[in-house]
Scaffold this active site. Sequence first.
Site, PDB file in Angstrom:
ATOM      1  N   ARG A   1       0.430  -4.688  10.757  1.00 50.36           N
ATOM      2  CA  ARG A   1      -0.540  -6.181  10.864  1.00 50.36           C
ATOM      3  C   ARG A   1       0.482  -6.494  11.349  1.00 50.36           C
ATOM      4  O   ARG A   1       1.562  -7.517  11.064  1.00 50.36           O
ATOM      5  CB  ARG A   1      -0.573  -6.255   9.691  1.00 50.36           C
ATOM      6  CG  ARG A   1      -1.861  -7.720   9.365  1.00 50.36           C
ATOM      7  CD  ARG A   1      -2.347  -7.117   8.142  1.00 50.36           C
ATOM      8  NE  ARG A   1      -3.170  -5.642   7.544  1.00 50.36           N
ATOM      9  CZ  ARG A   1      -2.853  -5.009   6.853  1.00 50.36           C
ATOM     10  NH1 ARG A   1      -2.212  -4.834   6.001  1.00 50.36           N
ATOM     11  NH2 ARG A   1      -4.276  -3.541   6.825  1.00 50.36           N
TER      12      ARG A   1
ATOM     13  N   TYR B   1      -1.181 -12.316  -3.628  1.00 48.01           N
ATOM     14  CA  TYR B   1      -1.071 -10.489  -3.389  1.00 48.01           C
ATOM     15  C   TYR B   1       0.524 -10.472  -3.236  1.00 48.01           C
ATOM     16  O   TYR B   1       0.596 -11.304  -2.145  1.00 48.01           O
ATOM     17  CB  TYR B   1      -1.649 -10.798  -2.085  1.00 48.01           C
ATOM     18  CG  TYR B   1      -2.117  -9.200  -2.038  1.00 48.01           C
ATOM     19  CD1 TYR B   1      -3.569  -8.575  -2.297  1.00 48.01           C
ATOM     20  CD2 TYR B   1      -1.288  -8.570  -1.108  1.00 48.01           C
ATOM     21  CE1 TYR B   1      -3.398  -7.751  -2.189  1.00 48.01           C
ATOM     22  CE2 TYR B   1      -1.287  -6.712  -0.693  1.00 48.01           C
ATOM     23  CZ  TYR B   1      -2.544  -6.582  -1.682  1.00 48.01           C
ATOM     24  OH  TYR B   1      -2.972  -4.940  -1.068  1.00 48.01           O
TER      25      TYR B   1
ATOM     26  N   GLU C   1      -1.675   5.537  -1.700  1.00 49.15           N
ATOM     27  CA  GLU C   1      -1.172   5.129   0.032  1.00 49.15           C
ATOM     28  C   GLU C   1       0.423   5.245  -0.226  1.00 49.15           C
ATOM     29  O   GLU C   1       1.342   6.250   0.360  1.00 49.15           O
ATOM     30  CB  GLU C   1      -1.577   3.851   0.598  1.00 49.15           C
ATOM     31  CG  GLU C   1      -1.058   3.146   1.945  1.00 49.15           C
ATOM     32  CD  GLU C   1      -1.403   1.975   2.206  1.00 49.15           C
ATOM     33  OE1 GLU C   1      -0.856   1.468   3.324  1.00 49.15           O
ATOM     34  OE2 GLU C   1      -1.916   0.892   1.370  1.00 49.15           O
TER      35      GLU C   1
END
Length: 183
Positions: free
Chosen positions: A23, A85, A123
């Site tokens: 990303r 986050y 994940e």
Amino acid sequence: MNKFCIGDEFQIQCYKHNGRVHRAWSEAVLLDVKKDYMVFGNKKTQVIESEGSYWKTKEPAIIYFFRNCWFNVIAQLKKDGVSYYCNIATPFIIEEGTIKYIDYDLDLRIFPTGEYKILDQLEYQYHKKLMNYSDDLNLVISRAMDELIELYESGSPVFRATENLKYYQLYENIRAEEENRNF
């Protein structure tokens, strides 16, 4: 070491363990340089995903990249308060105007209420097997999560809403000065 100035602009690239870009963010404005970390800000910045799709962030963010810690922290200034986050990731490097780090899937989400939750454990397990994370790497990642939670619970300035709002005001001032120069 390079000399950086408050107001310098960077891009951010997040990689995965296999070396592929995961990303990228188009903007990160330098707000502060501390001994152990650097602070950046952005607002409604474009994010490009590895497969080519893109989107814009919804709210202002203050981002902490640490020199020697295996995590980074994003303070998200939302209408209902500041959320955090936190990515378990390698310490950052800066190359050619780009902040780079490797993301290791596990995240810590801290809500405005003060509650927190570890995210993306499946994940992490998937990528751990797929990319053959070593036992040493798994230990570093586990310790990083513990260190991150301890940093939060100890009341670090990184997790103080007032501190992050000051940084956001600095970000807004830098942007306003830039607009005035370009006007």
